[in-house]
Design an enzyme around this catalytic site. Structure first.
Site, short mmCIF file in Angstrom:
data_model
loop_
_atom_site.label_atom_id
_atom_site.label_comp_id
_atom_site.label_asym_id
_atom_site.label_seq_id
_atom_site.Cartn_x
_atom_site.Cartn_y
_atom_site.Cartn_z
N THR A 42 -4.03 11.93 2.48
CA THR A 42 -3.32 10.99 1.93
C THR A 42 -3.96 11.28 0.49
O THR A 42 -4.70 11.93 0.13
CB THR A 42 -3.35 9.77 2.23
OG1 THR A 42 -4.77 9.13 2.06
CG2 THR A 42 -2.65 9.52 3.69
N LEU A 43 -3.28 10.53 -0.64
CA LEU A 43 -3.77 10.35 -2.12
C LEU A 43 -5.44 9.65 -1.97
O LEU A 43 -6.27 10.16 -2.78
CB LEU A 43 -2.81 9.21 -2.82
CG LEU A 43 -3.27 9.07 -4.26
CD1 LEU A 43 -2.98 10.46 -4.98
CD2 LEU A 43 -2.42 8.16 -4.89
N SER A 44 -5.67 8.84 -1.06
CA SER A 44 -7.06 8.20 -0.96
C SER A 44 -7.75 9.52 -0.44
O SER A 44 -8.89 9.42 -0.95
CB SER A 44 -7.14 7.00 -0.05
OG SER A 44 -6.61 5.95 -0.68
N TYR A 71 -18.81 8.29 3.76
CA TYR A 71 -17.76 6.95 3.75
C TYR A 71 -18.42 5.84 3.08
O TYR A 71 -17.92 5.03 2.50
CB TYR A 71 -17.33 6.77 5.30
CG TYR A 71 -15.98 6.24 5.16
CD1 TYR A 71 -15.03 6.57 4.49
CD2 TYR A 71 -15.84 5.03 5.96
CE1 TYR A 71 -13.56 5.79 4.62
CE2 TYR A 71 -14.73 4.34 6.08
CZ TYR A 71 -13.67 4.84 5.35
OH TYR A 71 -12.45 4.01 5.34
N ALA A 94 -12.43 2.03 -3.37
CA ALA A 94 -13.93 2.09 -4.15
C ALA A 94 -14.12 3.04 -4.83
O ALA A 94 -13.26 4.07 -5.00
CB ALA A 94 -14.76 2.54 -2.69
N ILE A 119 -4.12 -1.19 2.13
CA ILE A 119 -4.79 -0.83 1.22
C ILE A 119 -6.34 -0.84 1.12
O ILE A 119 -6.79 -1.62 1.77
CB ILE A 119 -4.22 -1.99 -0.13
CG1 ILE A 119 -4.60 -3.48 0.25
CG2 ILE A 119 -2.91 -1.93 -0.32
CD1 ILE A 119 -4.39 -4.47 -0.50
N GLY A 142 0.77 -1.43 0.08
CA GLY A 142 0.05 0.22 -0.04
C GLY A 142 0.80 1.19 0.19
O GLY A 142 0.40 2.24 0.10
N VAL A 168 -3.97 -6.91 -5.75
CA VAL A 168 -4.55 -8.07 -5.08
C VAL A 168 -5.81 -8.77 -5.92
O VAL A 168 -6.29 -9.88 -5.25
CB VAL A 168 -4.97 -7.89 -3.47
CG1 VAL A 168 -3.88 -7.33 -2.58
CG2 VAL A 168 -5.96 -6.49 -3.55
N LYS A 202 -14.81 -1.79 5.83
CA LYS A 202 -13.92 -1.57 7.04
C LYS A 202 -14.77 -2.41 8.20
O LYS A 202 -13.91 -3.08 8.94
CB LYS A 202 -13.82 0.00 7.41
CG LYS A 202 -12.80 0.71 6.52
CD LYS A 202 -11.58 0.19 6.28
CE LYS A 202 -10.89 1.23 5.63
NZ LYS A 202 -9.27 0.32 4.94
#
Ligand code: NAP
Ligand code: 1JT
Length: 268
Positions: free
Chosen positions: A206-208, A168, A108, A105, A25, A78, A175
């Site tokens: 972060t990038l996400s 989310y 969506a 990792i 990740g 994955v 999660k």
């Protein structure tokens, strides 16, 4: 406080000496996985990294070549079982024994993060759950045979697993599956002395997180509400991963550990 210093080094510099680990990740320098890699490296661990496809190879190469030259870098999406099999074959060949695995990792489709959960498509649901949750038992199954002297597996979760965080959506459901998987895997892997825990991290830019509508507002809300009065740093998540990968946490498995400046404990 007892400060344990030996020849100018803190005790953390020895916590994972001679331990071998693999990190899934790292996308760029802001990734939680990269902060975790730096903490694990400073604790003395030997590391292997995976990246998803050639697109990210250069990023991981340039990060590791400066800080951790000679690290094993492997391409692993994955969703492709043959890439997972090849990854662990190469890790077995290079390291022999594996001591820990970091799962950092998630994915969506963008359109599923925002609006109403009610509108989640079958495709978005299956993709999010496959990449963000199924990958945990998938990677644990592949890693376990190499963890011949016991081991530690750590994944990254978020508060949206247990409480509704508007927007989310399907990631919260993924999660929740990740956290429940942590408990079921802890039961299966315990007899082999392989521990598995999740870190529930507070929000980090972060990038996400980039492109998530109102993420800055969310960061501000978290900082104001958290007992520590600030947001968590990726390195604090990494330091907790060092603890969970070390023998200092030998009695902990199947848990979700919050690294969120205390946000989750607050009621009114
Ligand atoms: P990040 O840097 O974007 O990391 C996410 C990683 O997942 C990327 O390296 C990404 O690779 C990888 N990934 C996506 N699909 C994959 C696939 N099919 N196969 C292999 N790898 C794949 O963001 P991050 O915030 O550090 O996220 C790391 C973990 O922390 C995630 O589980 C996230 O849910 C969790 N977390 C984040 C926060 C936060 O606020 N940032 C809070 C709590 C928990 P690509 O870039 O190629 O897609
Ligand atoms: C993904 C994304 C996984 C963003 C993630 C994530 N885990 C935590 N975050 C940060 C976040 C995102 C949203 C949010 C709160 C926190 C995006 C790409 C897919 C994987 O909503 C309020 C949407």
């Amino acid at each position: 406080m007892l400060l344990c210093v030996f020849a100018g080094q803190n005790i953390i510099n020895f916590m994972l000496k001679d331990k071998n680990g693999i990190i899934f990740g790292v996308a760029n320098k802001r990734s939680i996985a990269w902060a975790t890699a730096q903490a694990l490296h400073e604790a003395g661990a030997n590391l292997a990294f995976t990246y998803q496809g050639e697109r990210l190879k250069e990023n991981v190469e340039s990060l590791t070549s400066a800080a951790m030259p000679g690290s094993l870098l492997l391409s692993c999406d994955v969703t492709k079982q043959e890439e997972v099999d090849e990854t662990f074959r190469e890790v077995g060949e290079k390291f022999g024994r594996l001591d820990f695995l970091i799962h950092s990792i998630a994915f969506a489709p963008r359109e599923a993060l925002g609006g109403e959960y009610l509108d989640t498509t079958r495709e978005a649901f299956l993709t999010a759950l496959e990449i963000s949750a199924y990958s945990l038992p998938q990677l644990a199954r592949a890693a376990a045979p190499l963890m011949t002297e016991g081991g530690s597996i750590v994944s990254m979760s978020y508060y949206g697993a247990e409480k509704v965080v508007a927007g989310y959506n399907v990631m919260g459901v993924a999660k929740a599956a990740l956290e429940a998987s942590t408990r079921y895997l802890a039961k299966d892997l315990g007899p082999r002395n392989i521990r598995i825990n999740a870190i529930s991290a507070g929000p980090i830019q972060t990038l996400s997180a980039r492109g998530v509508a109102d993420f800055s507002t969310m960061l501000k809300h978290h900082a104001e509400r958290a007992p520590l009065g600030r947001n968590v740093e990726a390195r604090e998540v990494g330091n907790t991963a060092v603890f969970l990968c070390s023998s200092m946490s030998s009695g902990i498995t199947g848990e979700v550990i919050y690294v969120d400046c205390g946000y989750n404990i607050m009621g009114i």
